[in-house]
Write a protein that holds these residues in place. Structure first.
Motif, PDB file in Angstrom:
ATOM      1  N   ASP A 345      43.428  30.520  52.348  1.00 52.84           N
ATOM      2  CA  ASP A 345      43.882  30.891  51.012  1.00 52.84           C
ATOM      3  C   ASP A 345      43.201  32.208  50.671  1.00 52.84           C
ATOM      4  OD1 ASP A 345      45.551  28.710  50.458  1.00 52.84           O
ATOM      5  OD2 ASP A 345      43.851  27.467  49.851  1.00 52.84           O
ATOM      6  N   TYR A 347      42.886  35.044  47.825  1.00 53.33           N
ATOM      7  CA  TYR A 347      43.168  35.279  46.412  1.00 53.33           C
ATOM      8  C   TYR A 347      43.214  36.781  46.116  1.00 53.33           C
ATOM      9  CZ  TYR A 347      42.338  30.313  45.880  1.00 53.33           C
ATOM     10  OH  TYR A 347      42.437  28.943  45.994  1.00 53.33           O
ATOM     11  N   TYR A 370      37.680  40.275  47.942  1.00 55.97           N
ATOM     12  CA  TYR A 370      38.529  39.086  48.055  1.00 55.97           C
ATOM     13  C   TYR A 370      37.700  37.802  48.066  1.00 55.97           C
ATOM     14  CZ  TYR A 370      42.343  42.165  49.625  1.00 55.97           C
ATOM     15  OH  TYR A 370      43.300  43.143  49.713  1.00 55.97           O
TER      16      TYR A 370
END
Length: 468
Positions: A345, A347, A370
């Motif tokens: 994941d 973001y 990040y």
């Protein structure tokens, strides 16, 4: 007794106001004061929490020559709050070695008076002596402006390049050159009005402008065709064409007030005399074919990166910093291309940037920070997930900045061992016990509110004393 109480209230009130006013929102800072002749003394005005860059005129210092000026802006996010710092820097050069006294001076910036104490700068001979009569950048252009016969006075619109790629930067400079032995006396005539009219005519609509900022005419000595001139620099900027249309700078006119000694005896008559520049053209080239041709940045760039941890377990968050730095239009740098994956994941990043603008170029850095959460075990090369494509204007080809870091993700066994050693938890551990309504404590705001409350109480007390 009443007078004594009133005096105490007044002193408390004054002290409280002073506590509110005194801050470090604007400061004057010096660079190194032990220099060689080829190095400038740097004096900077640093402004914190300033969205716009104010006009700053630095003092004249005896026996030191003002030259280039630069402006640096830093934008970052701290605890969710945008922080902007503006730094305007003036260069001062010495002609010969020695100790130079920098007297106490004051500057008024945005209505605030800044004061600098008296200090001393020491210039030594050094390995390379400064050449005050050095040929200016773009000297071939100046020779064209000069024409076949050396002229005593000429107006020049200079650029450091004649051919650029779209989105590649080039310098623009407007200067008046007067030969040191020119038999003429002159002064600037309605300069601000003329400059605004000149810039309106000269500024191309298809360019991004990074203005260095000149609030005064800066003089320097130059040599052209072995003849000494004084350059009066009126404007300088870096321009980045955003379309592939060629850029044409038309001829401009500057009116000067010239003393005419050809009239009656012992009578000086001032007349307006016009000086014209030559038109100049910049050819703009389109980038070679590429799927991202209309999006990539143009310039010379390099990558700096940082990974908060090289070994994590699934569900544990890490920070990955992808920093692009170099020469080009830093403000317009696009985000890196991130590859979607079932393994991570990723973001959206927090962004910050530092940009230094000068006539020589626009340099700086843009940082993308990040949060990454791995989902499963494995060893992952981050180059597969983070890359940044740009066009290298020096090599004249596309290039890609890729991560060189590798992330190792281990499963439950590593997680248990990690917890037993550090007691740390993953991103989602104890999520139900977290209270998202809790806000961070802003001690600066609390102090400000408390100070304001004290001021109000003192005012009420003072009124009550008077009524008694």
């Amino acid at each position: 007794m009443k007078l004594y109480a009133l005096l105490n209230i007044f002193l408390c009130f004054s002290g409280t106001l002073c506590a509110q006013v005194i801050n470090d929102a604007a400061t004057i800072e010096f660079g190194s004061k032990n220099l060689s002749l080829d190095q400038p003394l740097l004096i900077s005005v640093v402004l914190r929490d300033a969205e716009t860059r104010p006009a700053v005129i630095f003092p004249e210092i005896k026996d030191l020559e003002k030259r280039s000026k630069s402006a640096t802006s830093s934008i970052s996010t701290v605890d969710g709050k945008k922080v902007v710092i503006q730094t305007i820097t003036q260069e001062y050069y010495a002609v010969k070695p020695g100790n130079y006294l920098i007297p106490e001076f004051t500057m008024i910036i945005n209505g605030v008076k800044l004061r600098s104490e008296e200090t001393m700068a020491v210039f030594s001979q050094g390995a390379i002596a400064a050449e005050t009569n050095a040929e200016p950048a773009g000297n071939s252009i100046l020779e064209q402006d000069l024409g076949d016969n050396d002229r005593d006075i000429f107006l020049s619109v200079q650029t450091d390049k004649k051919d650029v790629y779209i989105r590649q930067g080039f310098a623009l400079r407007i200067s008046l050159y007067i030969a040191e032995n020119a038999p003429v006396e002159m002064e600037f005539y309605r300069f601000n009005e003329q400059l605004q009219s000149i810039l309106k005519k000269l500024r191309p609509v298809n360019c991004w402008e990074e203005n260095v900022g000149i609030e005064e005419i800066v003089k320097r000595r130059v040599t052209i065709r072995k003849r000494k001139y004084t350059e009066y620099n009126m404007y300088q900027a870096r321009l980045f064409p955003i379309t592939s249309e060629d850029i044409v700078f038309p001829s401009i006119t500057l009116n000067m007030l010239v003393t005419d000694n050809n009239g009656a005896v012992n009578v000086d008559r001032k007349v307006v005399r016009a000086f014209m520049s030559r038109p100049t053209k910049i050819s703009v080239r389109q980038l070679p074919d590429h799927p991202l041709r209309d999006q990539v940045a143009v310039g010379q760039y390099s990558l700096k990166e940082n990974l908060s941890s090289k070994l994590v377990y699934p569900g544990e968050s890490i920070r990955y910093m992808f920093k692009v730095e170099g020469v080009g239009n830093i403000a317009a740098i696009p985000d890196p291309v991130t590859q979607a994956s079932s393994s991570f994941d990723i973001y959206p990043p927090e962004k910050s940037q530092v940009i230094k603008r000068s006539y020589q170029g626009v340099i700086g850095e843009k940082t993308f920070d990040y949060f990454v959460v791995p989902r499963k075990d494995g060893t992952f090369a981050l180059a597969r997930y983070f890359q940044w494509i740009y066009f290298d204007s020096t090599k004249q080809k596309y290039d890609t900045l890729r991560s060189s870091r590798t992330l190792e993700v281990k499963g439950e066994d590593y997680r248990l061992a990690n917890l037993s050693l550090s007691g740390s938890a993953g991103l989602y551990d104890n999520l139900e016990s977290l209270d998202s309504s809790n806000e961070s404590i802003n001690y600066k705001q609390i102090l400000k509110d408390a100070t304001n409350a004290i001021v109000v109480i003192l005012l009420i007390t003072m009124i009550w004393v008077f009524r008694k």
